[in-house]
Design a protein around this motif. Structure first.
Motif, short mmCIF file in Angstrom:
data_model
loop_
_atom_site.label_atom_id
_atom_site.label_comp_id
_atom_site.label_asym_id
_atom_site.label_seq_id
_atom_site.Cartn_x
_atom_site.Cartn_y
_atom_site.Cartn_z
N GLN A 33 3.73 -2.67 0.52
CA GLN A 33 2.03 -3.53 0.27
C GLN A 33 1.74 -2.55 0.03
N LEU A 34 1.11 -2.85 -1.25
CA LEU A 34 -0.04 -2.51 -2.15
C LEU A 34 -1.02 -3.87 -1.75
N ALA A 35 -1.98 -2.68 -2.36
CA ALA A 35 -3.44 -3.43 -1.69
C ALA A 35 -4.69 -2.18 -2.21
N ILE A 36 -5.39 -3.14 -3.21
CA ILE A 36 -6.72 -2.42 -3.98
C ILE A 36 -8.33 -3.13 -3.00
N SER A 37 -9.10 -1.69 -2.78
CA SER A 37 -10.19 -2.85 -2.68
C SER A 37 -11.78 -2.04 -3.55
N VAL A 38 -11.93 -3.06 -3.83
CA VAL A 38 -13.09 -3.01 -4.83
C VAL A 38 -15.07 -3.41 -4.80
N THR A 39 -15.48 -1.58 -4.65
CA THR A 39 -17.09 -2.33 -4.01
C THR A 39 -17.69 -2.59 -5.56
N PRO A 40 -18.57 -2.87 -6.19
CA PRO A 40 -19.61 -2.95 -6.64
C PRO A 40 -19.02 -1.11 -7.76
N THR A 41 -18.85 0.07 -6.82
CA THR A 41 -19.09 1.19 -7.30
C THR A 41 -17.98 1.69 -7.08
N GLU A 42 -16.65 1.35 -7.00
CA GLU A 42 -15.92 2.41 -6.99
C GLU A 42 -14.23 1.45 -6.27
N ALA A 43 -13.28 2.02 -6.73
CA ALA A 43 -11.91 1.64 -6.38
C ALA A 43 -11.17 1.87 -5.26
N ARG A 44 -10.65 1.61 -4.95
CA ARG A 44 -9.37 2.22 -3.58
C ARG A 44 -7.96 1.80 -3.65
N LEU A 45 -7.12 2.64 -3.95
CA LEU A 45 -5.58 1.86 -4.10
C LEU A 45 -5.16 2.79 -2.74
N TYR A 46 -3.82 1.40 -2.10
CA TYR A 46 -3.38 1.66 -0.44
C TYR A 46 -1.89 1.37 -1.71
N VAL A 47 -1.40 2.02 -0.04
CA VAL A 47 0.79 2.15 -0.07
C VAL A 47 0.86 1.82 0.95
#
Length: 199
Positions: A33-47
């Motif tokens: 499972q790959l997920a990315i969460s993006v806010t107006p200032t940053e991004a986080r990657l999840y596996v």
């Protein structure tokens, strides 16, 4: 910009997400499972429901271009294509926090109330938008606290939220909680989320 297993085992993003990739030891024949969460200032990657790599600051905050196609599994067309299969793609109209991404992966239900707008040990400043998800047939309202002190007034309408002016408190760590009240006036408190106020 795409996140995924790009042939050599990389998960990362293009210039808008900091201009680098994150190397992850993907194995052949295994679903991830790959997920990315993006806010107006940053991004986080999840596996597999767990954040990997550093939080990436966004270099170009105006990265949404409606004139371009969304590419999933490649950067564009046949360039750096995913060597594998893709199933169950989901796109949300709000940022998911880590506990929500973990719940999707594990299938373990979330609690009846939880804070949905900030991450544990996130640094905040200025005015912060706090939000909570509260579920149940008889939710009457939700209020928020920071360091056991009330923030604003109870919100009786979903989506539940409040604006917190952090300039009114001293810098430091605060445990932020959401308290759900049902129609019988029973209270349920969310798990605390610790934030660092730095103004």
């Amino acid at each position: 910009t795409a996140f995924g297993n790009v042939k050599g085992g990389y998960a990362g993003g293009g210039n808008n997400f900091g201009g680098s990739v994150y190397e992850y030891p993907f194995q052949n024949g295994v679903w991830y499972q790959l997920a990315i969460s993006v806010t107006p200032t940053e991004a986080r990657l999840y596996v597999n429901g767990v954040q990997v790599g550093p939080v990436k600051p966004l270099i170009d905050t105006n990265f949404i271009d409606s004139s371009r196609n969304l590419s999933i599994g490649s950067l564009n067309k046949n360039f750096q294509s995913l060597s594998g299969k893709i199933d169950d793609v989901r796109i949300y109209n709000r940022v998911l926090v880590s506990k929500e991404i973990s719940s999707i992966y594990t299938g373990i239900p979330l609690p009846s109330i939880y804070i949905s707008s900030i991450e544990d040990f996130q640094t905040v400043s200025g005015t912060v938008s706090l939000a909570a998800i509260a579920e149940g047939p008889q939710v009457a309202g939700v209020r928020f606290t920071a360091g056991a002190q009330p923030i604003g007034i109870e919100d009786g309408t979903s989506p539940y939220g409040v604006l917190w002016d952090t300039t009114q408190v001293t810098n430091g760590a605060y445990a932020v909680e959401a308290v759900m009240r049902d129609t019988a006036n029973n209270l349920t408190t969310s798990a605390p989320v610790t934030v660092i106020v730095y103004n």
